[in-house]
Design a protein around this motif. Structure first.
Motif, PDB file in Angstrom:
ATOM      1  N   GLY A 204       0.762  -1.465  -0.076  1.00 38.98           N
ATOM      2  CA  GLY A 204       0.108   0.052  -0.052  1.00 38.98           C
ATOM      3  C   GLY A 204       0.928   1.320   0.096  1.00 38.98           C
ATOM      4  N   MET A 205      -0.049   2.408   0.144  1.00 40.42           N
ATOM      5  CA  MET A 205       0.763   3.606  -0.270  1.00 40.42           C
ATOM      6  C   MET A 205       1.522   4.523   1.086  1.00 40.42           C
ATOM      7  SD  MET A 205       0.810   3.872  -3.662  1.00 40.42           S
ATOM      8  CE  MET A 205       1.512   5.561  -3.594  1.00 40.42           C
ATOM      9  N   SER A 206       1.300   3.602   2.080  1.00 40.58           N
ATOM     10  CA  SER A 206       1.827   3.980   3.337  1.00 40.58           C
ATOM     11  C   SER A 206       3.150   3.122   3.871  1.00 40.58           C
ATOM     12  CB  SER A 206       0.951   4.521   4.282  1.00 40.58           C
ATOM     13  OG  SER A 206       0.216   3.151   4.580  1.00 40.58           O
ATOM     14  N   TRP A 207       2.664   1.857   4.019  1.00 39.77           N
ATOM     15  CA  TRP A 207       3.493   0.950   4.431  1.00 39.77           C
ATOM     16  C   TRP A 207       4.699   0.604   3.428  1.00 39.77           C
ATOM     17  CZ3 TRP A 207       5.124  -4.096   4.026  1.00 39.77           C
ATOM     18  CH2 TRP A 207       5.575  -4.863   4.983  1.00 39.77           C
ATOM     19  N   GLY A 208       4.053   0.135   2.257  1.00 40.56           N
ATOM     20  CA  GLY A 208       4.877  -0.337   1.183  1.00 40.56           C
ATOM     21  C   GLY A 208       5.661   0.978   0.642  1.00 40.56           C
ATOM     22  N   ALA A 209       5.068   2.112   0.615  1.00 39.22           N
ATOM     23  CA  ALA A 209       5.605   3.505   0.074  1.00 39.22           C
ATOM     24  C   ALA A 209       6.616   4.020   0.753  1.00 39.22           C
ATOM     25  CB  ALA A 209       4.495   4.127  -0.400  1.00 39.22           C
ATOM     26  N   HIS A 210       6.812   3.510   2.043  1.00 34.44           N
ATOM     27  CA  HIS A 210       7.687   4.157   2.794  1.00 34.44           C
ATOM     28  C   HIS A 210       9.147   4.199   2.321  1.00 34.44           C
ATOM     29  CE1 HIS A 210      10.543   5.019   6.231  1.00 34.44           C
ATOM     30  NE2 HIS A 210       9.611   5.701   6.714  1.00 34.44           N
ATOM     31  N   SER A 211       9.450   3.050   1.476  1.00 33.61           N
ATOM     32  CA  SER A 211      10.763   3.109   0.797  1.00 33.61           C
ATOM     33  C   SER A 211      10.965   4.289  -0.246  1.00 33.61           C
ATOM     34  CB  SER A 211      10.996   1.704   0.396  1.00 33.61           C
ATOM     35  OG  SER A 211       9.624   1.293  -0.432  1.00 33.61           O
ATOM     36  N   VAL A 212       9.848   4.494  -0.851  1.00 34.09           N
ATOM     37  CA  VAL A 212      10.167   5.608  -1.909  1.00 34.09           C
ATOM     38  C   VAL A 212       9.941   6.988  -1.067  1.00 34.09           C
ATOM     39  CG1 VAL A 212       8.868   6.558  -3.865  1.00 34.09           C
ATOM     40  CG2 VAL A 212       8.706   4.392  -3.670  1.00 34.09           C
ATOM     41  N   PHE A 213       9.304   7.079   0.012  1.00 34.86           N
ATOM     42  CA  PHE A 213       9.290   8.214   0.761  1.00 34.86           C
ATOM     43  C   PHE A 213      10.711   8.613   1.211  1.00 34.86           C
ATOM     44  CE2 PHE A 213       7.703   9.943   5.213  1.00 34.86           C
ATOM     45  CZ  PHE A 213       7.646  11.223   4.813  1.00 34.86           C
ATOM     46  N   SER A 214      11.175   7.551   1.792  1.00 38.06           N
ATOM     47  CA  SER A 214      12.657   7.499   2.536  1.00 38.06           C
ATOM     48  C   SER A 214      13.710   7.839   1.416  1.00 38.06           C
ATOM     49  CB  SER A 214      12.874   6.201   3.280  1.00 38.06           C
ATOM     50  OG  SER A 214      14.042   6.274   3.599  1.00 38.06           O
ATOM     51  N   ALA A 215      13.520   7.259   0.334  1.00 38.38           N
ATOM     52  CA  ALA A 215      14.506   7.290  -0.925  1.00 38.38           C
ATOM     53  C   ALA A 215      14.768   8.962  -1.129  1.00 38.38           C
ATOM     54  CB  ALA A 215      14.116   6.506  -1.939  1.00 38.38           C
ATOM     55  N   LEU A 216      13.315   9.668  -1.214  1.00 43.09           N
ATOM     56  CA  LEU A 216      13.258  10.899  -1.657  1.00 43.09           C
ATOM     57  C   LEU A 216      13.681  12.111  -0.552  1.00 43.09           C
ATOM     58  CD1 LEU A 216      10.303  10.624  -3.509  1.00 43.09           C
ATOM     59  CD2 LEU A 216      12.484  10.993  -4.555  1.00 43.09           C
ATOM     60  N   GLY A 217      13.948  11.266   0.761  1.00 43.33           N
ATOM     61  CA  GLY A 217      14.452  12.241   1.853  1.00 43.33           C
ATOM     62  C   GLY A 217      13.438  12.224   2.919  1.00 43.33           C
ATOM     63  N   GLY A 218      12.441  11.648   2.817  1.00 44.28           N
ATOM     64  CA  GLY A 218      11.411  11.513   3.868  1.00 44.28           C
ATOM     65  C   GLY A 218      11.659  10.384   4.659  1.00 44.28           C
ATOM     66  N   ASN A 219      11.016  10.575   5.961  1.00 45.68           N
ATOM     67  CA  ASN A 219      10.912   9.329   7.028  1.00 45.68           C
ATOM     68  C   ASN A 219       9.694   9.588   8.078  1.00 45.68           C
ATOM     69  OD1 ASN A 219      13.403   7.722   6.735  1.00 45.68           O
ATOM     70  ND2 ASN A 219      14.354   9.680   6.491  1.00 45.68           N
ATOM     71  N   ALA A 220       9.394   8.418   8.317  1.00 45.90           N
ATOM     72  CA  ALA A 220       8.340   8.196   9.473  1.00 45.90           C
ATOM     73  C   ALA A 220       8.956   8.816  10.731  1.00 45.90           C
ATOM     74  CB  ALA A 220       7.615   7.133   9.416  1.00 45.90           C
ATOM     75  N   TYR A 221      10.156   8.344  11.196  1.00 47.73           N
ATOM     76  CA  TYR A 221      11.031   8.693  12.200  1.00 47.73           C
ATOM     77  C   TYR A 221      12.681   8.254  11.796  1.00 47.73           C
ATOM     78  CZ  TYR A 221       9.351   3.988  13.033  1.00 47.73           C
ATOM     79  OH  TYR A 221       8.629   2.966  12.912  1.00 47.73           O
ATOM     80  N   VAL A 222      13.380   9.031  12.508  1.00 49.20           N
ATOM     81  CA  VAL A 222      14.766   8.793  12.139  1.00 49.20           C
ATOM     82  C   VAL A 222      15.398   8.133  13.351  1.00 49.20           C
ATOM     83  CG1 VAL A 222      17.031   9.819  11.581  1.00 49.20           C
ATOM     84  CG2 VAL A 222      14.901  10.673  10.685  1.00 49.20           C
ATOM     85  N   MET A 223      15.927   6.812  13.028  1.00 47.84           N
ATOM     86  CA  MET A 223      16.598   5.848  13.908  1.00 47.84           C
ATOM     87  C   MET A 223      17.844   6.379  14.055  1.00 47.84           C
ATOM     88  SD  MET A 223      14.202   3.840  14.755  1.00 47.84           S
ATOM     89  CE  MET A 223      15.048   2.726  15.970  1.00 47.84           C
ATOM     90  N   LYS A 224      18.429   6.451  15.611  1.00 45.92           N
ATOM     91  CA  LYS A 224      19.812   6.554  15.711  1.00 45.92           C
ATOM     92  C   LYS A 224      20.139   5.837  16.945  1.00 45.92           C
ATOM     93  CE  LYS A 224      22.306  10.941  16.970  1.00 45.92           C
ATOM     94  NZ  LYS A 224      22.123  12.338  17.363  1.00 45.92           N
ATOM     95  N   ASN A 225      21.270   5.019  16.794  1.00 48.30           N
ATOM     96  CA  ASN A 225      21.661   4.174  18.031  1.00 48.30           C
ATOM     97  C   ASN A 225      20.697   3.271  18.252  1.00 48.30           C
ATOM     98  OD1 ASN A 225      24.212   5.553  17.436  1.00 48.30           O
ATOM     99  ND2 ASN A 225      23.791   6.888  19.042  1.00 48.30           N
ATOM    100  N   GLY A 226      19.795   2.810  17.497  1.00 46.49           N
ATOM    101  CA  GLY A 226      19.011   1.770  17.830  1.00 46.49           C
ATOM    102  C   GLY A 226      17.822   2.338  18.711  1.00 46.49           C
ATOM    103  N   ALA A 227      17.401   3.651  18.624  1.00 46.69           N
ATOM    104  CA  ALA A 227      16.513   4.202  19.238  1.00 46.69           C
ATOM    105  C   ALA A 227      15.908   5.274  18.445  1.00 46.69           C
ATOM    106  CB  ALA A 227      16.741   4.970  20.647  1.00 46.69           C
ATOM    107  N   VAL A 228      14.709   5.853  18.683  1.00 46.26           N
ATOM    108  CA  VAL A 228      14.094   7.002  17.584  1.00 46.26           C
ATOM    109  C   VAL A 228      15.000   8.176  18.257  1.00 46.26           C
ATOM    110  CG1 VAL A 228      11.995   8.119  17.133  1.00 46.26           C
ATOM    111  CG2 VAL A 228      11.817   5.658  17.639  1.00 46.26           C
ATOM    112  N   ASP A 229      15.257   9.113  16.859  1.00 46.37           N
ATOM    113  CA  ASP A 229      15.854  10.328  17.245  1.00 46.37           C
ATOM    114  C   ASP A 229      14.697  11.386  17.343  1.00 46.37           C
ATOM    115  OD1 ASP A 229      17.222  12.751  17.428  1.00 46.37           O
ATOM    116  OD2 ASP A 229      18.409  12.224  15.499  1.00 46.37           O
TER     117      ASP A 229
END
Lengths: 420, 511, 283
Positions: free
Chosen positions: A184-209
Motif C-alpha cells: 500500500g501507499m503508506s507501509w509499502g511506499a515508505h521506501s520511496v518516501f525515504s529514498a526521496l528524503g522523508g522518514n516516518a522517524y529517524v533511528m539513531k543508535n537503536g532508538a528513535v531520534d
C-alpha cells in the motif's frame, strides 16, 4: 371439573419430568488447549505446520482459529473479552501498544539466550513501555524488483529510474516508472518516501531520534525535481499516487520497477521474473530508501491467565513460535523470512533469504506508538497516502503539503516517544 | 372438533414442555458457568412461556412472546447497553473494569532484573506435595530447589544433570509430567518461588525461571498505587486512570471504564475538535439522504411515466429496470467500487476521463449519489407506477375537459396526489438512507479525508459510518463517544420516522 | 408516423438510456466473470475471450469452499426467512385483530427500537454471544446457530408494516364468522389467516431472505471459519483482502449467487410490488 384436574395433572407431570431431566445434565469441563487466533494466510499455514508435528509442548494441544481476513481478526480482537479471547494472537506489531493499554495483552520476559535469537529492532516492534508482549514471528518487508526485459542492470540512483522512464515512456508503452505493488501507499511506499528524503522517524543508535526532522528540505526539492511535471504541477506519471493495478502492470511489462511484498513473491517467480530484490535506490548513489522491516508477532494475551493457560501459552511461545525448529517448520509453509536468527540460517528458499537481506540492509522497526498517531491524533498510515494524492493527483504545492506532513509526523514522534 | 381441540391441547402442552426444558437446561448451564444475568433471563423466559401458553392470562401475548423474547435479547438489550456505554469514559486505554485494571497493573508491576542470571527449571513436587522448581544455571554453577516458601541450595553431586548441565532430578523431588503440569497451569503461572529478600522467581513458560521483584503496590484502603522503586504515588483521577499525584499527566496504563455521566454529550457541543467534524458530517448526512431520495424518486417517477402506457417493449424495459433492485446489494456496491477506480475503472474508461473519483471530495460524493441512485431508483419506479394507477383517471380527464394542458394536469393534479400517496415512503427512505452504513462503508469507507489539512471525518462519511470509525477505527477507539453519537442519531431518525408515521395516519386505524 | 414519434419514441429514448445505466454494472460482472485477467479492468466492452477459469477456481480450489458457502447461505437465510415470517405474522395478526391495552404505543415502540443504529450494538451483541458460548458452545459466538438467533432479534419488527397492512385488508367478517363457530383466536389465526396470507408471507420471506443474504457485518464477526462463512462474507474476502483484489472469482461467484435471487424476484414481481407500496424496505 374432572377433566380439568386431569389436564392440570398432565401438564404438571410433563413439565416436572422434563425440567428434572434438564437439571440433571451436568455442565462439561473444558480441555487444556492453547487457542491461537490468526489471519487468513497465517492460520492455514500454522495448521499445516502443526499437522506435521503437533507435540511442541507436552500436556497441551495447540488449536488454531483462522479468521476470514486481517480486518476480521482485528475486529474480533477488539471485541474479545476474558471469556472467549484466545491465549495467543498472531498479529501485527502495531497492535501491541493498543492491546497493552486495553489490558488485552500480557507481558512475557525472555531469557538472555532466547533474546539472542532476535535483533533489537524485532523487540522494539513488540514492546510497550519497556515490556515485551510477544515473540517475533516473521519479517514483513518489501523490496524493489526490476523487469530485466526492460532494464538491463540495477539502477544506482532514483534519478536513473526517472530518466529511464522519461526516455522510454512512449516507445515502450510504459504506464508508470515505479509503483507500489505490495504494502500500500503508506507501509509499502515508505521506501520511496525515504529514498526521496522523508522518514516516518529517524533511528539513531537503536532508538528513535526525537529531534530529527522527519521531512527534510531536500525531500521537497527531490519530489519537485523527480516526480512533478512542471507544466501541469501534477505528477509526471513516474510514480502513481495509487497502488491499484501495479502488480498486474508490472507483470504485463508496462512498469519497469515495482515495490513488492515478501508474502507474494511466488507470483512474480511463477510469471517468469527473476527476483533481483533490492532496496529502492536513493537520490545519491549508495543511499537507500528505508523500508519497514517489521515483524509480525505471536502475542500473549491476558486471557491466557484467566483461562488457566498462561504457563502453557508462554511455553508454546518460546518452544514453538520462538524456537528455530518451530520457525523453520512454519516458514516452509508461510514462505516469509523468519525473524528468528537461527531459523534464518536454516533451510530456506533464496527469495526468503534475499528479502531478509534487504530488510537487514535498509529496514527500520515499525513502532505502532508513533505511527498510529494515537496521541498525535493522525496516523502515518493515513497521512502519507493523503500526501501523495494532494501532490501528485491534485497538484497542490509540494512545499506546503510537505510542511503539513512534517508537522503531523513531528507531533506523532514527540507523543510516541513519550509514550514508548 | 373436540378431537382436534384435545389433540391441539396436548400438542401445545408437549411443545411448551419441550421449549421450557431446553431453556431450563441452558439456564442451569449458564448458572453453572456463573452467567447469572443470562440464566435469569432464561428462567424468566421459561416462566413467561409456561404462563402464557398454559393459562389464559393474555391472549395477545401468545402471539407476541417468541418475537418479544428475541427482541429483548438481541435488540433491546444491546440498545440499553449502548445507552449506558455513552455515560462512560470507554475508549482505548480505558477498556476494562477497575478491578481488572488493578489486577493488570499489579502484574505489570513485576519487574524482572535484566542483569540477574536466569535459570533452567524443571517443575515438580516436594516430598510433602508442594509445587517446587528445580532450578539450574550451569554457567554460574548454581542449583537449588524452591517453593513459594523456601529455597534450598543443592550441590551438583546430589543431582542428575543432562548434557547441558541442567538438573533433571533431585532427592525428595518428583518431576511432573506434561499432563500434570497442564492441570496445574494456573498455580505454576502465578506462584512466586522464593529467591532472596524481595526477589522471587517467576516462570516464563514451563522451563525457564527469571528473577523478579514487585515494584508497584496497591493500597485498597486509600485506593492508591505506590511505586517502591521511584517512590511515586498514583491516585484515581476520576477519568479512569491512576495518575501520579505530583505529575497528573503521568498515568498508569491500562485504565478502566469510568462513569463520566453526560460529559460525552456535553463535549459534542462544547469541544470544538469533536463538534466541528461532527457538524460537517451532520450536514453531509442530511444532504446525502435528501439528494438520494430526490434523485431516486425523480428517476423512478420519470421511468414510471415513461412506462405507464402500453407500448412495444414495455415488458422488456420493466424487467430490466427491476434488475438493480433484485441483485444482492452488497455485491452491486462492491462492483461499483471497482468501476470507479481511477486507472482501471470502467467509468473512466467509458468516458475517456482520468478522474480520481474516490480521492476527490466532490467526485466521491457524486459517485456515492450515483451508486445509490442505481440501487434505489427501481424501488421508486415500482411504487410510483403502482401509485399512478391508483390515482383515479377521472381527475385528469376532468382537468382536460376544463382545458388544462398535459403538463398542467401533471403538475397540478397528478403530482400532488402522487406525493400524498408516496410521502410516507419518501420519509421511510430518508430514514433508511440516513443510516445507510453498507453503502458508505463498502464504497468509499467514508473517504477521502483531507488529513493534511487536519480533517478527521471523510468527505462522504455519514453519521453512522463516522460513528463506526470512532468506535472501531484504527486510531483511538472511543466507544463512549460513539455511543453518545448513536443515541443522538437515534433521536433524529426516530423523530423523522414518527413524523412520517403521524403524517401518514397509519396509526389512525387503531382508534 | 409523427404521432408515433410524439407518443412512443421518447419512451424508447428514455428507456434505452435507463437500460444502459441499469445494465452496465451487471454487464461488467458478466464480462469479468468470463475473463481470465482477474481484474475489473475494461480494455474493451466487447468480450474478447470466454474463459471459465474463474468458475473453475470456485468449484475446484481447496481453499475456496464455494459450494459450502452457498449451502450455509441457503440454510441460514432460509431459516431466518421462515422463522421471521412465523414470528412476524403472528405479531401482525395480534396487532391487527386483537384488542389489548397499549397497542398503539407498542407498535410505535417496536418501530422506534428498529431505528436505533445497530452498528454500535455490535459490541454488545458480541459480549452476549460470547457469554452464551461459555455454557452453550453450539449456540454462542462463532457459530451459525448463534448468528441465526441474533438475526431473529429483528424478526418481529422488520416487516411488521407490510404484514399488518395485509391483515388489515382481510375482511373482519371472516374472523367473526369463525368466532361464531366457536373457534379460538389461535384457530382463527392458523385456519383462516395463514392460508389467506400465503402470498404476502412468501414475499416477506423473500425480502427477509435477501436481507439476510446481504448482511455481512455480523456474519463477518461471527463466521470465522472458512467453512462456516456465507457467500457475502466469502466473496467480500476476495476483494477486501489484506493483500490483493481478486475480481475474477468475485464476479463469477456473485453471478452464480445472484441468478436464483433475481429469478425468484422477477417471478414474484407482482406480489413484491404490492408489498412495496405497503412500505417495506429491502435490506
Amino acid at each position: 371439573m374432572q377433566k380439568n384436574k386431569f389436564k392440570k395433572g398432565f401438564v404438571a407431570a410433563v413439565v416436572l419430568a422434563l425440567g428434572a431431566s434438564a437439571l440433571a445434565v451436568p455442565a462439561k469441563a473444558a480441555d487444556k488447549e492453547i487457542l491461537v487466533w490468526a489471519d487468513e494466510t497465517r492460520g492455514p499455514n500454522l495448521v499445516k505446520t502443526l499437522a506435521a508435528k503437533s507435540d511442541w509442548v507436552s500436556g497441551y494441544t495447540i488449536k488454531i482459529r483462522t479468521f476470514s481476513s486481517f480486518d476480521a481478526l482485528k475486529t474480533a480482537v477488539d471485541a474479545a473479552t476474558d471469556l472467549t479471547g484466545p491465549d495467543i494472537i498472531v498479529g501485527a506489531n502495531d497492535w501491541v501498544a493498543t492491546g497493552a493499554k486495553n489490558g488485552k495483552l500480557a507481558p512475557l520476559t525472555l531469557t538472555a539466550a532466547q533474546k539472542a535469537n532476535y535483533t533489537a529492532n524485532n523487540f522494539f516492534d513488540l514492546s510497550y513501555k519497556g515490556k515485551l508482549y510477544g515473540i517475533p514471528l516473521d519479517i514483513n518487508n518489501v523490496a524493489m524488483i526490476y523487469n530485466e526485459n526492460l532494464v538491463s542492470k540495477a539502477p544506482k540512483t532514483f534519478g536513473e529510474m526517472v530518466n529511464y522512464y522519461k526516455a522510454n515512456k512512449d516507445s515502450k508503452g510504459l504506464v508508470a516508472g515505479l509503483c507500489i505493488a505490495g504494502g500500500g501507499m503508506s507501509w509499502g511506499a515508505h521506501s520511496v518516501f525515504s529514498a526521496l528524503g522523508g522518514n516516518a522517524y529517524v533511528m539513531k543508535n537503536g532508538a528513535v531520534d526525537a529531534n530529527a526532522k522527519p521531512v527534510s528540505a531536500d525531500f521537497v526539492k527531490n519530489v519537485k525535481a523527480l516526480l512533478i511535471d512542471p507544466a501541469t504541477g501534477k505528477g509526471n506519471g513516474f510514480f502513481p499516487a495509487s497502488d491499484t493495478g501495479c502488480k498486474k502492470n508490472f507483470l504485463d511489462g508496462k512498469v519497469p520497477f515495482a515495490v513488492v511484498g515478501n508474502w507474494e513473491w511466488t507470483d512474480y517467480q511463477d510469471a517468469g521474473f527473476y527476483l533481483n530484490l533490492m532496496p529502492v535506490p536513493g537520490v545519491k548513489a549508495g543511499s537507500n530508501g528505508k523500508m519497514f522491516g517489521s515483524v509480525s508477532g505471536a502475542l500473549l494475551t491476558s486471557y491466557a491467565a484467566k483461562r488457566g493457560n498462561e504457563a502453557g501459552a508462554k511455553a508454546v511461545l518460546t518452544d514453538f513460535f520462538g524456537s528455530a525448529a518451530g520457525a523453520v517448520a512454519y516458514q516452509k509453509n508461510e514462505l516469509r523470512p523468519p525473524a528468528n536468527k537461527a531459523a534464518a540460517k536454516g533451510d530456506l528458499l533464496t527469495a526468503q533469504v534475499n528479502f531478509g537481506k534487504a530488510s537487514a540492509a535498509a529496514g527500520i522497526p515499525q513502532i505502532g506508538a508513533i505511527l498510529n498517531g494515537t496521541t498525535g491524533s493522525k496516523s502515518y498510515w493515513d497521512l502519507l497516502p493523503a500526501f501523495w494524492t494532494a501532490v501528485l493527483t491534485d497538484g497542490k504545492d509540494v512545499a506546503t503539503e510537505a510542511g503539513k506532513l512534517n508537522d503531523f509526523l513531528t507531533k506523532n514522534i514527540k507523543a510516541g516517544v513519550a509514550d514508548l | 372438533m373436540l378431537i382436534t381441540k384435545r389433540f391441539s391441547y396436548f400438542a401445545k402442552v408437549i411443545l411448551t414442555a419441550i421449549a421450557s426444558t431446553i431453556l431450563i437446561f441452558f439456564a442451569q448451564s449458564a448458572l453453572a458457568q456463573g452467567e447469572t444475568q443470562i440464566a435469569l433471563f432464561l428462567f424468566i423466559a421459561t416462566a413467561a412461556i409456561i404462563i402464557t401458553y398454559l393459562t389464559r392470562v393474555s391472549i395477545p401475548l401468545k402471539f407476541f412472546l417468541p418475537g418479544m423474547l428475541f427482541l429483548f435479547a438481541f435488540v433491546l438489550g444491546p440498545v440499553i447497553y449502548t445507552i449506558s456505554m455513552s455515560t462512560f469514559q470507554y475508549q482505548t486505554g480505558n477498556y476494562i473494569s477497575k478491578p481488572q485494571s488493578i489486577e493488570r497493573l499489579l502484574e505489570l508491576g513485576v519487574i524482572s532484573d535484566e542483569n540477574a542470571p536466569s535459570f533452567d527449571v524443571v517443575l515438580g513436587k516436594t516430598s510433602i506435595g508442594k509445587l517446587a522448581i528445580l532450578a539450574s544455571n550451569s554457567q554460574i554453577k548454581r542449583y537449588f530447589l524452591s517453593t513459594k516458601d523456601e529455597i534450598t541450595d543443592l550441590a551438583p553431586s546430589e543431582l542428575t544433570l543432562d548434557e547441558n548441565g541442567v538438573a533433571q532430578s533431585a532427592p525428595n523431588f518428583t518431576v511432573l509430567n506434561g499432563a500434570d503440569r497442564s492441570k496445574l497451569d494456573k498455580e505454576i503461572a502465578s506462584t512466586r518461588f522464593k529467591y532472596q529478600g524481595d526477589f522471587f522467581i517467576k516462570l516464563e513458560g514451563l522451563s525457564a525461571g527469571l528473577i523478579n521483584q514487585q515494584s508497584l503496590f496497591y493500597d485498597s484502603a486509600s485506593d492508591t498505587f505506590k511505586n517502591k522503586l521511584t517512590g511515586a504515588t498514583y491516585k484515581d483521577n476520576g477519568r479512569g486512570n491512576y495518575a501520579n499525584i505530583d505529575n497528573p499527566s503521568e498515568i498508569l496504563q491500562p485504565g478502566w471504564r469510568s462513569p463520566i455521566w453526560f460529559d460525552h454529550y456535553k463535549n459534542l457541543v462544547t469541544d470544538p475538535t469533536i463538534r466541528k467534524p461532527l457538524f460537517k458530517v451532520f450536514v453531509w448526512t442530511f444532504t446525502f439522504a435528501f439528494l438520494t431520495v430526490l434523485t431516486q424518486f425523480a428517476l423512478g417517477l420519470l421511468v414510471a411515466l415513461t412506462l405507464n402506457k402500453p407500448f412495444f417493449g414495455r415488458r422488456f424495459y420493466r424487467s430490466i429496470f427491476i434488475l438493480p433492485y433484485a441483485m444482492p446489494s452488497i455485491m452491486s456496491i462492491l462492483i461499483w467500487g471497482g468501476m470507479f477506480d481511477t486507472e482501471f475503472g470502467a467509468i473512466n474508461n467509458l468516458f475517456g476521463t482520468n478522474i480520481a473519483w474516490f480521492q476527490n471530495a466532490t467526485f466521491a460524493r457524486a459517485a456515492v449519489i450515483v451508486v445509490n441512485l442505481w440501487l434505489g431508483f427501481p424501488y421508486f419506479y415500482l411504487v410510483t407506477s403502482g401509485a399512478l394507477q391508483a390515482i383515479p383517471s377521472e381527475l385528469a380527464e376532468a382537468a382536460a375537459i376544463d382545458g388544462a394542458k398535459p403538463r398542467q394536469i401533471f403538475s397540478r393534479v397528478t403530482l400532488p396526489l402522487l406525493l400524498q400517496i408516496v410521502s410516507p415512503l419518501l420519509v421511510a427512505s430518508f430514514a433508511f438512507n440516513f443510516n445507510n452504513f453498507n453503502l458508505i462503508y463498502l464504497l468509499t469507507g467514508g473517504g477521502p479525508t483531507n488529513l493534511l489539512d487536519g480533517e478527521i471525518a471523510g468527505a462522504t462519511d455519514i453519521l453512522i459510518s463516522y460513528t463506526y470509525k470512532i468506535a472501531f477505527g484504527t486510531n483511538i477507539q472511543n466507544l463512549g463517544l460513539a455511543s453518545a453519537i448513536s443515541v443522538i442519531i437515534f433521536l433524529i431518525v426516530a423523530s423523522i420516522s414518527l413524523y412520517g408515521i403521524r403524517r401518514s395516519k397509519v396509526l389512525d386505524s387503531f382508534k | 408516423m409523427r404521432n408515433w414519434l410524439r407518443t412512443t419514441l421518447w419512451r424508447h429514448v428514455i428507456g434505452l438510456l435507463v437500460t444502459f445505466f441499469a445494465i452496465f454494472p451487471l454487464y461488467l460482472v458478466i464480462l469479468s466473470a468470463f475473463s481470465s485477467s482477474g481484474s475489473l479492468e475494461v480494455t474493451s466492452f466487447i468480450p474478447s475471450e470466454l474463459s471459465i477459469k474463474n468458475f473453475k477456481v470456485l468449484f475446484t480450489s481447496p481453499t475456496i469452499p464455494y459450494l459450502v458457502w452457498m449451502k450455509n447461505t441457503l440454510v441460514i437465510s432460509g431459516l431466518v426467512a421462515i422463522l421471521s415470517v412465523i414470528i412476524g405474522a403472528s405479531s401482525a395478526f395480534a396487532f391487527s385483530r386483537l384488542r389489548f391495552k397499549g397497542k398503539k404505543m407498542g407498535l410505535q415502540l417496536l418501530l422506534l427500537v428498529q431505528m436505533f443504529p445497530a452498528i454500535l450494538a455490535l459490541s454488545a451483541v458480541y459480549v452476549i454471544m460470547e457469554r452464551v458460548y461459555t455454557f452453550a458452545p453450539k449456540f454462542g459466538l462463532g457459530t451459525q446457530p448463534g448468528l441465526l438467533l441474533v438475526y431473529l432479534g429483528g424478526a418481529m419488527g422488520v416487516n411488521i408494516w407490510l404484514l399488518k397492512g395485509f391483515v388489515d385488508s382481510i375482511p373482519v367478517e371472516l374472523d367473526e364468522a369463525a368466532k361464531v363457530d366457536g373457534a379460538s383466536e389461535m384457530q382463527t389465526y392458523w385456519q383462516i389467516f395463514i392460508p389467506l396470507a400465503a402470498p404476502v408471507l412468501a414475499v416477506v420471506a423473500l425480502l427477509s431472505f435477501i436481507g439476510t443474504f446481504n448482511e455481512f457485518i455480523l456474519a463477518r464477526l461471527f463466521l470465522v471459519d472458512m467453512n462456516s462463512r456465507t457467500i457475502a462474507v466469502g466473496l467480500q474476502g476476495f476483494i477486501g483482502g489484506q493483500y490483493s483484489q481478486n475480481w475474477g472469482p468475485f464476479a463469477a461467484g456473485s453471478l452464480i449467487a445472484s441468478i436464483p435471487i433475481v429469478i425468484i424476484f422477477l417471478s414474484l414481481q407482482k406480489y413484491i410490488i404490492s408489498g412495496l407500496t405497503a412500505g417495506s424496505v429491502k435490506g
